[in-house]
Design a protein around this motif. Structure first.
Motif, PDB file in Angstrom:
ATOM      1  N   GLN A 134       0.666  -1.113   0.063  1.00 53.76           N
ATOM      2  CA  GLN A 134      -0.140  -0.139   0.051  1.00 53.76           C
ATOM      3  C   GLN A 134       0.682   1.238   0.022  1.00 53.76           C
ATOM      4  N   THR A 135       0.826   1.890  -1.262  1.00 57.33           N
ATOM      5  CA  THR A 135       1.732   3.121  -1.142  1.00 57.33           C
ATOM      6  C   THR A 135       0.790   4.194  -1.804  1.00 57.33           C
ATOM      7  N   ASP A 136       0.652   5.424  -1.262  1.00 56.67           N
ATOM      8  CA  ASP A 136      -0.005   6.680  -1.886  1.00 56.67           C
ATOM      9  C   ASP A 136       0.126   6.652  -3.273  1.00 56.67           C
ATOM     10  N   ALA A 137      -0.983   7.062  -3.924  1.00 57.80           N
ATOM     11  CA  ALA A 137      -0.897   7.271  -5.437  1.00 57.80           C
ATOM     12  C   ALA A 137       0.072   8.429  -5.882  1.00 57.80           C
ATOM     13  N   ASP A 138       0.327   9.561  -5.144  1.00 57.19           N
ATOM     14  CA  ASP A 138       1.142  10.482  -5.624  1.00 57.19           C
ATOM     15  C   ASP A 138       2.790   9.951  -5.468  1.00 57.19           C
ATOM     16  N   VAL A 139       2.992   9.229  -4.612  1.00 53.04           N
ATOM     17  CA  VAL A 139       4.379   8.621  -4.551  1.00 53.04           C
ATOM     18  C   VAL A 139       4.562   7.409  -5.622  1.00 53.04           C
ATOM     19  N   ARG A 140       3.456   6.894  -6.073  1.00 47.94           N
ATOM     20  CA  ARG A 140       3.319   5.633  -6.817  1.00 47.94           C
ATOM     21  C   ARG A 140       3.658   6.185  -8.410  1.00 47.94           C
ATOM     22  N   ILE A 141       2.942   7.377  -8.528  1.00 45.18           N
ATOM     23  CA  ILE A 141       2.957   7.995 -10.024  1.00 45.18           C
ATOM     24  C   ILE A 141       4.440   8.566 -10.239  1.00 45.18           C
ATOM     25  N   LEU A 142       5.096   9.399  -9.060  1.00 47.17           N
ATOM     26  CA  LEU A 142       6.245   9.803  -9.288  1.00 47.17           C
ATOM     27  C   LEU A 142       7.222   8.847  -9.650  1.00 47.17           C
ATOM     28  N   ARG A 143       7.230   7.603  -8.937  1.00 48.21           N
ATOM     29  CA  ARG A 143       7.973   6.499  -8.969  1.00 48.21           C
ATOM     30  C   ARG A 143       7.791   5.839 -10.682  1.00 48.21           C
ATOM     31  N   ARG A 144       6.543   5.975 -11.075  1.00 49.48           N
ATOM     32  CA  ARG A 144       6.274   5.262 -12.504  1.00 49.48           C
ATOM     33  C   ARG A 144       6.756   6.084 -13.675  1.00 49.48           C
ATOM     34  N   ILE A 145       6.685   7.628 -12.908  1.00 50.00           N
ATOM     35  CA  ILE A 145       7.183   8.473 -14.515  1.00 50.00           C
ATOM     36  C   ILE A 145       8.804   8.274 -14.465  1.00 50.00           C
ATOM     37  N   GLN A 146       9.484   8.453 -13.434  1.00 46.73           N
ATOM     38  CA  GLN A 146      10.891   7.953 -13.198  1.00 46.73           C
ATOM     39  C   GLN A 146      11.254   6.779 -14.069  1.00 46.73           C
ATOM     40  N   ARG A 147      10.481   5.645 -13.767  1.00 48.66           N
ATOM     41  CA  ARG A 147      10.868   4.308 -14.290  1.00 48.66           C
ATOM     42  C   ARG A 147      10.549   4.230 -15.839  1.00 48.66           C
ATOM     43  N   ASP A 148       9.264   4.659 -16.211  1.00 49.28           N
ATOM     44  CA  ASP A 148       8.850   4.585 -17.646  1.00 49.28           C
ATOM     45  C   ASP A 148       9.659   5.463 -18.516  1.00 49.28           C
ATOM     46  N   VAL A 149      10.089   6.526 -17.974  1.00 46.45           N
ATOM     47  CA  VAL A 149      10.684   7.752 -18.795  1.00 46.45           C
ATOM     48  C   VAL A 149      12.182   7.174 -19.137  1.00 46.45           C
ATOM     49  N   ILE A 150      12.963   6.894 -17.869  1.00 42.49           N
ATOM     50  CA  ILE A 150      14.410   6.497 -17.701  1.00 42.49           C
ATOM     51  C   ILE A 150      14.482   5.022 -18.305  1.00 42.49           C
ATOM     52  N   ASP A 151      13.827   4.049 -17.511  1.00 39.56           N
ATOM     53  CA  ASP A 151      13.877   2.662 -18.064  1.00 39.56           C
ATOM     54  C   ASP A 151      13.338   2.076 -19.232  1.00 39.56           C
ATOM     55  N   ARG A 152      12.010   2.674 -19.295  1.00 39.22           N
ATOM     56  CA  ARG A 152      11.450   2.046 -20.415  1.00 39.22           C
ATOM     57  C   ARG A 152      11.408   2.921 -21.669  1.00 39.22           C
ATOM     58  N   GLY A 153      12.024   4.265 -21.676  1.00 35.01           N
ATOM     59  CA  GLY A 153      11.939   5.024 -22.770  1.00 35.01           C
ATOM     60  C   GLY A 153      10.743   5.642 -23.090  1.00 35.01           C
ATOM     61  N   ARG A 154      10.011   5.959 -22.377  1.00 33.67           N
ATOM     62  CA  ARG A 154       8.570   6.524 -22.720  1.00 33.67           C
ATOM     63  C   ARG A 154       8.410   7.907 -22.724  1.00 33.67           C
ATOM     64  N   GLU A 155       7.669   8.537 -23.544  1.00 31.31           N
ATOM     65  CA  GLU A 155       7.497  10.088 -23.447  1.00 31.31           C
ATOM     66  C   GLU A 155       6.718  10.453 -22.026  1.00 31.31           C
ATOM     67  N   LEU A 156       6.989  11.452 -21.542  1.00 31.69           N
ATOM     68  CA  LEU A 156       6.389  12.075 -20.362  1.00 31.69           C
ATOM     69  C   LEU A 156       4.746  12.189 -20.521  1.00 31.69           C
ATOM     70  N   GLU A 157       4.492  12.597 -21.866  1.00 33.17           N
ATOM     71  CA  GLU A 157       3.244  12.897 -22.109  1.00 33.17           C
ATOM     72  C   GLU A 157       2.352  11.543 -22.146  1.00 33.17           C
ATOM     73  N   GLY A 158       2.955  10.804 -22.983  1.00 29.92           N
ATOM     74  CA  GLY A 158       2.265   9.365 -22.912  1.00 29.92           C
ATOM     75  C   GLY A 158       1.888   8.548 -21.605  1.00 29.92           C
ATOM     76  N   VAL A 159       2.919   8.977 -20.637  1.00 29.30           N
ATOM     77  CA  VAL A 159       2.935   8.349 -19.305  1.00 29.30           C
ATOM     78  C   VAL A 159       1.599   9.052 -18.596  1.00 29.30           C
ATOM     79  N   MET A 160       1.453  10.338 -18.696  1.00 27.90           N
ATOM     80  CA  MET A 160       0.396  11.060 -18.195  1.00 27.90           C
ATOM     81  C   MET A 160      -0.821  10.423 -18.757  1.00 27.90           C
ATOM     82  N   ASP A 161      -1.001  10.456 -20.017  1.00 22.65           N
ATOM     83  CA  ASP A 161      -2.245  10.043 -20.720  1.00 22.65           C
ATOM     84  C   ASP A 161      -2.708   8.690 -20.203  1.00 22.65           C
ATOM     85  N   GLN A 162      -1.615   7.753 -20.181  1.00 25.89           N
ATOM     86  CA  GLN A 162      -1.859   6.465 -19.850  1.00 25.89           C
ATOM     87  C   GLN A 162      -2.473   6.463 -18.541  1.00 25.89           C
TER      88      GLN A 162
END
Ligand SMILES: Nc1ncnc2c1ncn2[C@@H]1O[C@H](COP(=O)(O)OP(=O)(O)O)[C@@H](O)[C@H]1O
Ligand SMILES: Nc1ccn([C@@H]2O[C@H](COP(=O)(O)O)[C@@H](O)[C@H]2O)c(=O)n1
Length: 211
Positions: A131-159
Motif C-alpha cells: 500500500q503506497t499513496d498514489a502521488d508517490v506511486r505516480i512519481l516512481r512510475r514516471i521515473q521508471r517509464d521515462v528513464i528505464d522504459r524509454g517512454r515520453e512523459l506525455e504518454g505516461v501521463m495520458d496512460q
C-alpha cells in the motif's frame, strides 16, 4: 511428486514497491525462492501491430492470461518445471523465449492484480498487499517509464489518467480486502523483515514435515 511449497501473492498499485519487496525476499532467503512476475503473463499480442499494442489497457484483468499462470503455479506445486513466458515492455509483447522454472520451497507471484483472480488466489498460502499513496506511486512510475522504459512523459501521463488510475480504483485497490498482510510504502524494513521471518518459519515446518 508434489513439492511442499509456500506460495505468496504480492499485489498493489503500479510503483507501490511490489518488485522491490519480492526481490528483497529473494535476496534474503536465496535459491529457495522463485519469483513469478505477473507481467510475464500479459497475453501474447503478436497478432496486433505496434500502434494497436500501444493502446491496450494493460491494467484491466482481461490483459492477463490467468489460466496459464494458475496452471504454472499448480504444476510447480506438483513438482513439475514450467516454461515461464518473458515480457518486453518496449515491444508491448511477450518475448519469443521462455525461462525454465523449477519447483522450489517458496513461490512469490508478484504484480498489480495478483490477488484478483480467485482460482489463482486459492493457490496462495499468504496474500500480501503493498500500500503506497498514489502521488508517490505516480512519481516512481514516471521515473521508471521515462528513464528505464524509454517512454515520453506525455504518454505516461495520458496512460495514467486514461487507464492506470481508473483501473487501480476499480480492480486493484479492492483486492486489498484479500490481504493477510499490508506492507506500507514497499521497502518498509520492519514489515519486510517480518515477512522474511514468516517465510523462514514456513520453510522450517516444511523440512520438519519431510524429516
Ligand atoms: N519504501 C521505499 N522507499 C523509497 N523507494 C522505494 C520504496 N519501496 C520501493 N521503492 C522504489 O520505488 C520504485 C518502484 O518500486 P517497484 O518495486 O518497481 O514497484 P512495483 O513493482 O510495485 O511497480 C523502485 O525504484 C523501488 O526501489
Ligand atoms: N506493455 C505494457 C504492459 C504493462 N504496462 C504497465 O505496467 C504496469 C504493471 O507493472 P508494475 O511493475 O508497475 O506493477 C501496469 O500499470 C501497466 O500499465 C505498460 O505500461 N505497458
Amino acid at each position: 511428486m508434489t513439492q511442499p511449497s509456500f506460495v505468496i501473492g504480492i499485489a498493489g498499485g503500479t510503483g507501490a514497491g511490489k518488485t522491490a519487496v519480492a526481490r528483497e525476499v529473494k535476496d534474503a532467503v536465496g535459491e529457495a525462492v522463485t519469483r513469478i512476475p505477473l507481467d510475464n503473463y500479459y497475453r501474447d499480442l503478436s497478432h496486433l501491430p505496434m500502434d494497436e499494442r500501444e493502446d491496450v489497457n494493460y491494467d484491466h484483468p482481461s490483459a492477463f492470461e490467468w489460466d496459464l499462470l494458475a496452471d504454472h503455479v499448480a504444476a510447480l506445486l506438483r513438482g513439475e518445471s514450467v516454461e515461464m513466458p518473458q515480457y518486453d515492455f518496449t515491444a508491448h509483447n511477450r518475448k519469443p523465449e521462455r525461462l525454465t522454472v523449477e519447483p522450489s520451497a517458496v513461490i512469490v507471484v508478484e504484480g498489480i492484480l495478483s490477488l484478483y483472480e480467485s482460482d489463482l488466489r486459492d493457490l496462495f498460502d499468504l496474500c500480501v498487499y503493498v500500500q503506497t499513496d498514489a502521488d508517490v506511486r505516480i512519481l516512481r512510475r514516471i521515473q521508471r517509464d521515462v528513464i528505464d522504459r524509454g517512454r515520453e512523459l506525455e504518454g505516461v501521463m495520458d496512460q495514467y489518467l486514461g487507464t492506470v488510475k481508473p483501473m487501480h480504483e476499480q480492480f486493484i485497490e479492492p483486492t486489498k480486502k484479500h490481504a493477510d498482510i499490508i506492507i506500507p510504502e514497499g521497502l518498509n524494513r520492519s514489515a519486510v523483515d517480518l515477512l522474511i521471518k514468516k517465510i523462514h518459519a514456513e520453510m522450517r515446518e516444511q523440512e520438519e514435515a519431510l524429516a
